[in-house]
Each structure stands twice: as C-alpha cells, then as structure tokens.
Design a protein around this motif. Structure first.
Motif, PDB file in Angstrom:
ATOM      1  N   THR A 165      -0.907  -4.208  -4.065  1.00  0.00           N
ATOM      2  CA  THR A 165       0.167  -4.636  -4.976  1.00  0.00           C
ATOM      3  C   THR A 165       1.448  -3.850  -4.697  1.00  0.00           C
ATOM      4  N   LEU A 166       1.299  -2.516  -4.521  1.00  0.00           N
ATOM      5  CA  LEU A 166       2.486  -1.694  -4.231  1.00  0.00           C
ATOM      6  C   LEU A 166       3.107  -2.105  -2.904  1.00  0.00           C
ATOM      7  N   SER A 167       2.265  -2.374  -1.913  1.00  0.00           N
ATOM      8  CA  SER A 167       2.767  -2.788  -0.599  1.00  0.00           C
ATOM      9  C   SER A 167       3.555  -4.097  -0.726  1.00  0.00           C
ATOM     10  N   TYR A 168       3.041  -5.003  -1.543  1.00  0.00           N
ATOM     11  CA  TYR A 168       3.687  -6.304  -1.727  1.00  0.00           C
ATOM     12  C   TYR A 168       5.027  -6.165  -2.463  1.00  0.00           C
ATOM     13  N   ILE A 169       5.024  -5.417  -3.572  1.00  0.00           N
ATOM     14  CA  ILE A 169       6.273  -5.366  -4.346  1.00  0.00           C
ATOM     15  C   ILE A 169       7.330  -4.453  -3.719  1.00  0.00           C
ATOM     16  N   TRP A 170       6.881  -3.395  -3.023  1.00  0.00           N
ATOM     17  CA  TRP A 170       7.841  -2.494  -2.374  1.00  0.00           C
ATOM     18  C   TRP A 170       8.208  -2.958  -0.957  1.00  0.00           C
ATOM     19  N   LYS A 171       7.457  -3.934  -0.458  1.00  0.00           N
ATOM     20  CA  LYS A 171       7.627  -4.405   0.939  1.00  0.00           C
ATOM     21  C   LYS A 171       7.468  -3.239   1.923  1.00  0.00           C
ATOM     22  N   LYS A 172       6.395  -2.479   1.722  1.00  0.00           N
ATOM     23  CA  LYS A 172       6.122  -1.326   2.596  1.00  0.00           C
ATOM     24  C   LYS A 172       4.865  -1.613   3.419  1.00  0.00           C
ATOM     25  N   PRO A 173       4.813  -1.094   4.665  1.00  0.00           N
ATOM     26  CA  PRO A 173       3.594  -1.277   5.465  1.00  0.00           C
ATOM     27  C   PRO A 173       2.378  -0.612   4.811  1.00  0.00           C
ATOM     28  N   ILE A 174       1.223  -1.175   5.053  1.00  0.00           N
ATOM     29  CA  ILE A 174       0.001  -0.589   4.485  1.00  0.00           C
ATOM     30  C   ILE A 174      -1.038  -0.389   5.591  1.00  0.00           C
ATOM     31  N   VAL A 175      -1.664   0.814   5.575  1.00  0.00           N
ATOM     32  CA  VAL A 175      -2.665   1.171   6.587  1.00  0.00           C
ATOM     33  C   VAL A 175      -4.023   1.344   5.896  1.00  0.00           C
ATOM     34  N   PRO A 176      -5.026   0.550   6.267  1.00  0.00           N
ATOM     35  CA  PRO A 176      -6.348   0.766   5.675  1.00  0.00           C
ATOM     36  C   PRO A 176      -7.002   1.997   6.299  1.00  0.00           C
ATOM     37  N   TRP A 232      12.983   5.999  -6.451  1.00  0.00           N
ATOM     38  CA  TRP A 232      12.744   7.101  -5.518  1.00  0.00           C
ATOM     39  C   TRP A 232      11.702   6.686  -4.477  1.00  0.00           C
ATOM     40  N   ALA A 233      10.617   6.065  -4.956  1.00  0.00           N
ATOM     41  CA  ALA A 233       9.538   5.657  -4.043  1.00  0.00           C
ATOM     42  C   ALA A 233      10.059   4.643  -3.019  1.00  0.00           C
ATOM     43  N   LEU A 234      10.842   3.685  -3.508  1.00  0.00           N
ATOM     44  CA  LEU A 234      11.387   2.662  -2.605  1.00  0.00           C
ATOM     45  C   LEU A 234      12.234   3.290  -1.503  1.00  0.00           C
ATOM     46  N   ALA A 235      13.002   4.315  -1.881  1.00  0.00           N
ATOM     47  CA  ALA A 235      13.899   4.947  -0.916  1.00  0.00           C
ATOM     48  C   ALA A 235      13.186   5.967  -0.025  1.00  0.00           C
ATOM     49  N   ASN A 236      12.096   6.549  -0.502  1.00  0.00           N
ATOM     50  CA  ASN A 236      11.502   7.677   0.235  1.00  0.00           C
ATOM     51  C   ASN A 236      10.128   7.442   0.841  1.00  0.00           C
ATOM     52  N   ILE A 237       9.338   6.563   0.261  1.00  0.00           N
ATOM     53  CA  ILE A 237       7.985   6.348   0.803  1.00  0.00           C
ATOM     54  C   ILE A 237       8.089   5.346   1.960  1.00  0.00           C
ATOM     55  N   ASP A 238       7.553   5.754   3.122  1.00  0.00           N
ATOM     56  CA  ASP A 238       7.658   4.882   4.294  1.00  0.00           C
ATOM     57  C   ASP A 238       6.484   3.929   4.427  1.00  0.00           C
ATOM     58  N   PHE A 282      -1.705   9.657  11.727  1.00  0.00           N
ATOM     59  CA  PHE A 282      -2.181   9.861  13.099  1.00  0.00           C
ATOM     60  C   PHE A 282      -2.872   8.624  13.686  1.00  0.00           C
ATOM     61  N   ASN A 283      -3.184   7.661  12.842  1.00  0.00           N
ATOM     62  CA  ASN A 283      -3.839   6.428  13.301  1.00  0.00           C
ATOM     63  C   ASN A 283      -3.038   5.256  12.725  1.00  0.00           C
ATOM     64  N   TYR A 284      -1.741   5.256  13.013  1.00  0.00           N
ATOM     65  CA  TYR A 284      -0.830   4.353  12.305  1.00  0.00           C
ATOM     66  C   TYR A 284      -0.928   2.912  12.810  1.00  0.00           C
ATOM     67  N   LYS A 285      -1.753   2.114  12.100  1.00  0.00           N
ATOM     68  CA  LYS A 285      -1.880   0.696  12.475  1.00  0.00           C
ATOM     69  C   LYS A 285      -1.796  -0.150  11.215  1.00  0.00           C
ATOM     70  N   PRO A 286      -0.549  -0.403  10.726  1.00  0.00           N
ATOM     71  CA  PRO A 286      -0.445  -1.209   9.498  1.00  0.00           C
ATOM     72  C   PRO A 286      -0.927  -2.634   9.750  1.00  0.00           C
ATOM     73  N   ILE A 287      -1.500  -3.254   8.738  1.00  0.00           N
ATOM     74  CA  ILE A 287      -1.861  -4.669   8.839  1.00  0.00           C
ATOM     75  C   ILE A 287      -1.365  -5.367   7.565  1.00  0.00           C
ATOM     76  N   PRO A 288      -1.186  -6.699   7.581  1.00  0.00           N
ATOM     77  CA  PRO A 288      -0.678  -7.356   6.374  1.00  0.00           C
ATOM     78  C   PRO A 288      -1.607  -7.093   5.179  1.00  0.00           C
ATOM     79  N   TRP A 289      -1.020  -6.870   4.012  1.00  0.00           N
ATOM     80  CA  TRP A 289      -1.837  -6.525   2.842  1.00  0.00           C
ATOM     81  C   TRP A 289      -2.890  -7.596   2.563  1.00  0.00           C
ATOM     82  N   SER A 290      -2.552  -8.849   2.865  1.00  0.00           N
ATOM     83  CA  SER A 290      -3.486  -9.939   2.558  1.00  0.00           C
ATOM     84  C   SER A 290      -4.745  -9.879   3.419  1.00  0.00           C
ATOM     85  N   LYS A 291      -4.728  -9.068   4.483  1.00  0.00           N
ATOM     86  CA  LYS A 291      -5.908  -8.973   5.368  1.00  0.00           C
ATOM     87  C   LYS A 291      -6.796  -7.775   5.013  1.00  0.00           C
TER      88      LYS A 291
END
Ligand code: KG4
Ligand code: ZN
Length: 354
Positions: free
Chosen positions: A114-125, A85-91, A323-332
C-alpha cells in the motif's frame, strides 16, 4: 539511499530506516512475545492479530525517529508532515515476503504494498532466510570479508549458507524437521521452563555439576550439511521420564548436543567451501556456548552481531534490500510461507544439499 524495512514474519512487528545498507537511522520493534510466553509458544493467529494493531504505530515511529535523528523533537509529530518527509526522503520500501507464518507475513506485505502504491516508491521483497545475515553489515566493524559461510539459527531456521557475494547464495543445508531454536524451546517446555526456552536452558545448564549425558548428535556423521533435531528431543524426553537426572544435567546435555552439531557442520562446510569468514545470525546466536565453541575452533574470523540485531528486526530487511536491490511491481508481491518457494520466487537461490 534510505530504505524503509518492514518485518512481520513471526511474532515481532518491526520497521526500520537504514541508509546505504549500513547505517541504522531507526529500528523499531513491538513484540507479542509476552503473550506467547503465557501460552508456552507462538499461536499464529494471536501473533497476526497483534501485528494488525502494532504495524501502523511501529512504521510511524520508525519514520519519525529517522526524520528527527539527532534533532530535538518539539511535541507530537504531525502525520501529514511525516508523510511529506517520507515522500521526500525514503527511496524504497522493503518487506519480508517469506518464509514465515502466513497470517503474520500478510500484514507486513500488504502494508508495504500500500505504501509503495501511494508513495510511488520501488518495493523490494526480502527473503527472511537470507536477510538475517545482513545484521553483520549493521555493526561498526569493518565489512565481513567474502566469501562467507553463514550459520543462521533461530526459532524459524537452521541453515548453512555459502555466500559468495551479495546476491550469490547457495543453501548448503537446512533442518529436515525442528530448528535448533525449536529444539531448545520444546525441550525447555518439557523441563517446565518458560518460553522462549533457549535462554532458560542456557541458564539452567550453568548449574549442572559433573556428568553430561551423551545425547544423540543427529546426522553428524552423515555426508552433507542438513540438520535434524527431532530425534534429540525424543532422546531427551526419554531421559527426563527415567527420573534419573537432575534438570540442570538434561539442560547442559541438550545444549552440548545442539552446539556440537551446529559447530561441527559449520566447520566442515567451511573446509569444503573455503570461505574467509563465518557469519552467525538468528536468535540462537545469543547462546554463549555456541559462540565460544565456534570462535575457539574456527580458523577464520567469526562475526557475531549484537543480539538485538541477531533476533528478528526490520533493519536487516532494509540492509538486505540495499545489497540485493531488485525492485518488482507491488502487484507481483505475495506473502509466501514456504522457504523453498520464497527463495525460488524472490531470490533465485541455488539449493545444493551437498
Ligand atoms: O531470531 P529469533 O528471535 O526469532 C525467530 O526467527 O525464531 O530466535 C528465537 C529463538 C528461540 O527459539 C529462542 O529460544 C532462541 O532463539 N534463543 C536461544 C537463546 N536466546 C534465544 N537459544 C539458545 N540460547 C540462547 N541464549
Ligand atoms: Zn527470523
């Protein structure tokens, strides 16, 4: 867009799913504050250990509550189904990267990475100093009119921020020593009241009769919007040790001095920066005297979110990320305890102590 927010900067382990920055689909929280109240304050290592046990169940519950929103649940949610469900619904995923207690931040940050890496989802700090104010976008009220002056007051912060727009913030002032919440907590401990001290001081202050001690209002007459509360604490200790005053009078005087400084500095920043709204955020926003004074004296509308959204939660983390959508690579992404470094690294915010 559905964002999973994660927050572990202090003693709350929190996860939430928020749609388009405004609609809370789930908002889950496990707090170690009961443990902290036994020790009279937060012990970072204790809080961090609690996060390690709570984080997975809290994230899982946030996902399943969002998945089953409005639907009848049959039996226990199967983990495999939930991950699908998360893979299909979480952006995207968002996590508080700082400021906060380093041992606590690390747990949320590493789980989110870890979730960003395994789900291949963008991550925003998310920067906690700024994300608190997004509680004002999670209510049923119409969106606040910008620009706004933000007063964030909690155990971790006392900041006045000019918010021109999303992504355009200026930190006008912060505390040079204790935060307003810390001042409440430390003086409450002196008065032998349990942790957290703010609500206890507020309760005791109601019983005060007559005399109100004129405690110092640090930095009030000075130029700029910085705060300092440690001198107030020292003055309160001195009065307490004199044995001349009832505890309720001390509590009322402390509350009066703290609120006076917060309200006057906020209103003078409003005068200088000509904003359309005042946004209140953080746990101290629960204080009725602070709310009343701000509302009664402000020439512009004052927005105060419900208290469960003022205190630490992950819904405002997810809203900030939208509202401040600036994903960066999880490794950073690295946990960052310091306020100025977090703002500089993850939000490129101007700090003008004008
Ligand atoms: O936002 P929060 O839950 O956590 C932090 O990020 O620190 O804020 C907790 C702080 C504590 O210092 C607590 O004493 C204070 O908010 N607080 C209050 C009141 N309720 C909570 N301070 C004054 N009056 C209150 N009613
Ligand atoms: Zn906070």
């Amino acid at each position: 867009m559905k964002i999973l927010g994660i927050e572990t900067s202090c003693d709350e382990t929190a996860a939430a799913v928020v749609e388009d920055g405004r609609k809370i689909l789930s908002n889950v929280l496990a707090s170690s504050s009961r443990l902290q109240s036994e020790t009279g304050g937060i012990i970072p290592e204790v809080a961090a250990r609690e996060h390690t046990t709570s984080i997975i169940p809290v994230v899982k519950k946030a996902l399943s509550s969002a998945a089953f929103l409005g639907k009848k649940r049959i039996g226990k949610t199967n983990s495999e189904w939930l991950m699908k469900w998360a893979l299909a619904n979480i952006d995207a995923i968002s996590v508080t990267a700082g400021p906060g207690l380093i041992g606590c931040l690390l747990i949320g940050v590493e789980v989110a990475k870890t979730l960003s890496y395994i789900w291949k989802k963008p991550i925003v700090p998310a920067v906690h100093t700024l994300s608190h104010l997004y509680a004002n976008w999670l209510t049923d009220e119409p969106e606040p009119k910008l620009p706004a002056i933000v007063l964030t007051v909690s155990g971790g912060h006392t900041d006045i921020i000019f918010m021109k727009n999303h992504g355009e913030f200026k930190i006008l002032g912060s505390t040079k020593d204790d935060t307003a919440g810390e001042a409440f907590d430390k003086i409450a401990r002196l008065l032998e009241l349990p942790f957290p001290g703010g609500p206890q001081i507020e309760k005791l202050a109601k019983k005060a009769k007559g005399l109100n001690l004129n405690l110092p209002r640090p930095l009030l007459g000075k130029k700029g919007f910085d705060f300092s509360f440690s001198g107030l604490k020292t003055a309160a200790i001195k009065e307490f040790k004199s044995g001349k005053y009832d505890k309720s009078i001390l509590a009322a005087s402390v509350q009066d001095a703290i609120c006076d400084v917060l309200v006057k500095k906020t209103l003078s920043s409003l005068e200088k920066f000509k904003a359309n709204t005042i946004l209140l955020a953080g746990g101290v926003a629960a204080n009725k005297s602070l709310r009343k004074r701000l509302v009664e004296n402000s020439p512009v509308p004052v927005r105060i979110p419900p208290i469960n959204l003022c205190t630490d939660n992950a819904a405002f983390v997810a809203s900030y990320a939208y509202f401040n959508y600036k994903p960066i690579p999880w490794s950073k992404i690295q946990a960052e305890s310091d306020t100025e470094s977090s703002l500089e690294k993850y939000a490129k915010v101007e700090i003008t102590r004008s």
